[in-house]
Write a protein that holds these residues in place. Structure first.
Motif, short mmCIF file in Angstrom:
data_model
loop_
_atom_site.label_atom_id
_atom_site.label_comp_id
_atom_site.label_asym_id
_atom_site.label_seq_id
_atom_site.Cartn_x
_atom_site.Cartn_y
_atom_site.Cartn_z
N THR A 1 -1.83 29.37 -5.84
CA THR A 1 -0.38 29.58 -6.08
C THR A 1 -0.43 30.48 -7.24
N GLY A 2 0.67 31.37 -7.46
CA GLY A 2 0.93 32.19 -8.64
C GLY A 2 1.11 33.41 -8.43
N ALA A 3 2.20 34.17 -8.66
CA ALA A 3 2.67 35.47 -8.30
C ALA A 3 1.67 36.27 -8.83
N ALA A 4 1.05 37.41 -8.28
CA ALA A 4 -0.06 38.38 -8.91
C ALA A 4 0.79 39.51 -9.22
N GLY A 5 0.45 39.77 -10.65
CA GLY A 5 0.92 41.07 -11.10
C GLY A 5 -0.08 42.33 -10.94
N ALA B 1 -3.62 39.31 -11.87
CA ALA B 1 -3.43 37.99 -12.32
C ALA B 1 -2.24 37.48 -12.26
N PRO B 2 -2.09 36.14 -12.40
CA PRO B 2 -0.52 35.83 -12.48
C PRO B 2 0.57 36.47 -13.28
N ASP B 3 1.52 36.67 -12.81
CA ASP B 3 2.60 37.44 -13.62
C ASP B 3 3.55 36.28 -14.05
N PRO B 4 3.75 36.01 -15.44
CA PRO B 4 4.59 35.02 -15.89
C PRO B 4 5.92 35.27 -15.85
N VAL B 5 6.09 36.62 -15.64
CA VAL B 5 7.62 36.92 -15.67
C VAL B 5 8.11 36.68 -14.20
N ALA B 6 7.28 36.85 -13.13
CA ALA B 6 7.90 36.86 -11.84
C ALA B 6 7.54 35.40 -11.15
#
Length: 553
Positions: free
Chosen positions: A453-457, A461-466
């Motif tokens: 899980t985790g949106a990729a920037g 890497a995981p994008d904490p904003v999205a």
């Protein structure tokens, strides 16, 4: 005079005890580092901003510097000891060498420091290699979640239920459903419903991502085991056969001015061992009391059970009729071609409900009446009546389902990011939309991150904003809740396959050879790890460090 000369040969800071102070500082830094738990050189402050952990960066350098300075202090006593041992010997060259070394001990400091440097570079290369390889392995585990993961798959049906569990090399197959939900701040959270009972690799989750072991998290959200509802088909069944009969119990006397409606259409309801529902069309059944044979293929690996039937038909236009529908002679065909009956346990009970669709609205009909105490469905129901002034013909649906215990509360594991983005805390109840069905969920446990899980920037890497975090549910607990809703359904969107050591390539090849399967849908943990290891951006520095260590030596 000689003792003063040898003491003066040491640097001033060393004579003042700076090396001992530096050694003490390095020991304290190592002690603090040993007590610290973290995820690397990066650390976050209270605002969530990332930065460099100074302790993790400076502690190794302090240890190396303290060891070097300590070596300088130990050189004079070592030289004096070497002189005494050489003087006791008979060889003149050894005695002269020991005498020369003891007179000017710091002349050997240069080679000693080079030796320390070469050893340090060698240890750095070994440590960096181990850390880098572990990092690639952890990234592959986090991105894969299982030895082999299939995203998507064949259309669901009783003939293909659980087919992935019988592929070569597969030890366990766990279905999963994944979706996205909107949270505050325009963020998107992922919801993963996984059959935790069959995900025996525990998502390949690292223990430091949670406050306990992954097994404890799975146990916290797994429902209690209960007997399976309905008629469980024997193992190895490849075809299901049964007889359906619909009989008119009562109707108006005399001839009707309206023709009889078309025969009702019957659908058989099934459920596999994972709790996933299936429907098999039996077709129209004439209302004449004669048995209508029904036969359709089923998957030998699905562990299917007959959980009910649905009878859909148009209401007559003159008067409502009472009709009786019954199921009999349930049997299966094994792989050898032999037929065997499916016994109905005495504990099996069936419930029925009638709904009428009139003027485009659905309303409950008269409650059906159970006939006898048979372990097979047998009910008398009221068809309802059509209104000739109605622009849309009235239709009725009789739904007969196996009795089930009350479903338990669905529990979830939430990531820290999800709790923060939703301003929720453990113990709160939230509503989650799954395949168009709203399910009430209780937040039971929390973790730092959930694998896969985790949106990729842009950098991967995981994008904490999205990203609004993620939720982990137990798929079996979800299907138990939806089974009590007549129109609710859910299908697996992923399959997590665990394999025996070394069998992952065999399983991946079998999956990619299936029709209508894109090779890109098959994610293999070993292949992901190899791609990370072969990445030139990481392989370059990894190859340079051993070369530097060799040059320093």
């Amino acid at each position: 005079g000689g003792r003063r000369t040898r003491a003066a040969s040491l640097p001033g800071p060393v004579r003042a005890g700076a090396d001992l102070g530096l050694l003490l500082i390095a020991a304290v830094a190592y002690w603090q580092l040993d007590r610290q738990s973290g995820s690397g050189a990066l650390s976050g402050d209270q605002a969530g901003n990332l930065g460099i952990d100074p302790l993790l960066v400076t502690a190794p350098a302090l240890a190396l510097l303290a060891g070097t300075v300590l070596t300088l202090r130990l050189l004079p006593p070592a030289a004096k000891l070497a002189e005494r041992r050489a003087a006791k010997g008979r060889g003149l060259p050894a005695a002269l060498a020991g005498w020369q070394f003891s007179r000017r001990p710091l002349r050997g400091a240069g080679p000693v420091l080079l030796l320390v440097l070469s050893v340090a570079m060698g240890m750095l290369a070994i440590g960096q290699s181990a850390s880098w390889n572990r990092s690639q392995s952890d990234q592959a585990d986090f991105g894969s979640g299982a030895a082999v993961r299939l995203v998507g798959g064949h259309g669901s049906g009783p003939a293909t239920a659980g087919a992935y569990s019988s592929l070569a090399g597969v030890r366990q197959a766990a279905p999963a459903y994944r979706t996205d939900v909107e949270v505050s701040g325009g963020r998107t959270a992922e919801v993963l419903a996984l059959d935790t009972a069959h995900a025996d690799e525990r998502m390949l989750m690292r223990s430091d991502l949670a406050d306990g072991s992954p097994s404890r998290l799975f146990e916290a959200i797994a429902p209690e085991r209960a007997p399976r509802p309905g008629l469980v088909l024997p193992e190895g069944s490849t075809r299901l056969k049964l007889d359906l009969r619909i009989t008119t119990v009562s109707k108006p006397s005399g001839d009707s001015l309206y023709p009889d409606p078309d025969p009702p259409v019957v659908t058989v309801l099934l459920e596999d061992r994972y709790g996933l529902p299936y429907r098999a069309l039996a077709g129209p059944v004439p209302v004449d009391g004669r048995p209508v044979p029904v036969s359709f293929p089923v998957s030998a690996a699905g562990g299917l059970a007959v959980t009910g039937i649905e009878v859909d038909g148009a209401a007559p236009s003159d008067y409502a009729r009472k009709q009786r529908v019954s199921v009999s002679d349930v049997r299966v065909v094994a792989g050898s071609g032999a037929e065997r009956p499916v016994p109905a346990p005495e504990s099996t009970r069936w419930d029925a409900a009638m709904t009428l669709t009139e003027y485009g609205e659905v309303r409950p009909g008269k409650p059906p009446v159970r006939n006898g105490a048979s372990g097979l469905p047998d009910f008398t129901y009221d068809t309802g009546v059509d209104n000739e002034n109605n622009w849309d013909p009235t239709s009725g649906t009789l739904r007969v389902t196996a009795a089930r215990p009350k479903s338990a509360v669905v529990k979830a594991v939430a990531t820290d990011a999800y709790l923060k983005s939703t301003n929720a805390k453990l113990g709160d109840e939230i509503d989650v939309n799954l395949a168009g069905n709203t399910v009430r969920v209780t937040l039971a446990e929390s973790v730092r991150r959930l694998p896969t899980t985790g949106a990729a920037g842009s950098a991967g890497a995981p994008d904490p904003v999205a990203s609004g975090g993620a939720l982990l549910l137990d798929l079996k607990a979800v299907t138990e809740v939806l089974a009590h809703r007549p129109t609710a359904t859910i299908e697996a969107t992923e399959w997590w396959l665990s394999t025996a050591p070394g069998d992952a390539p065999k399983t991946a090849a079998a999956l990619r050879a299936l029709p209508d399967t894109d090779p890109a849908q098959v994610l293999v943990r070993a292949e992901a790890a190899q791609r990370l290891v072969d990445d030139p951006l990481g392989a370059g520095p990894q190859s340079a460090l051993p070369a530097v260590a060799v040059v320093a030596a």
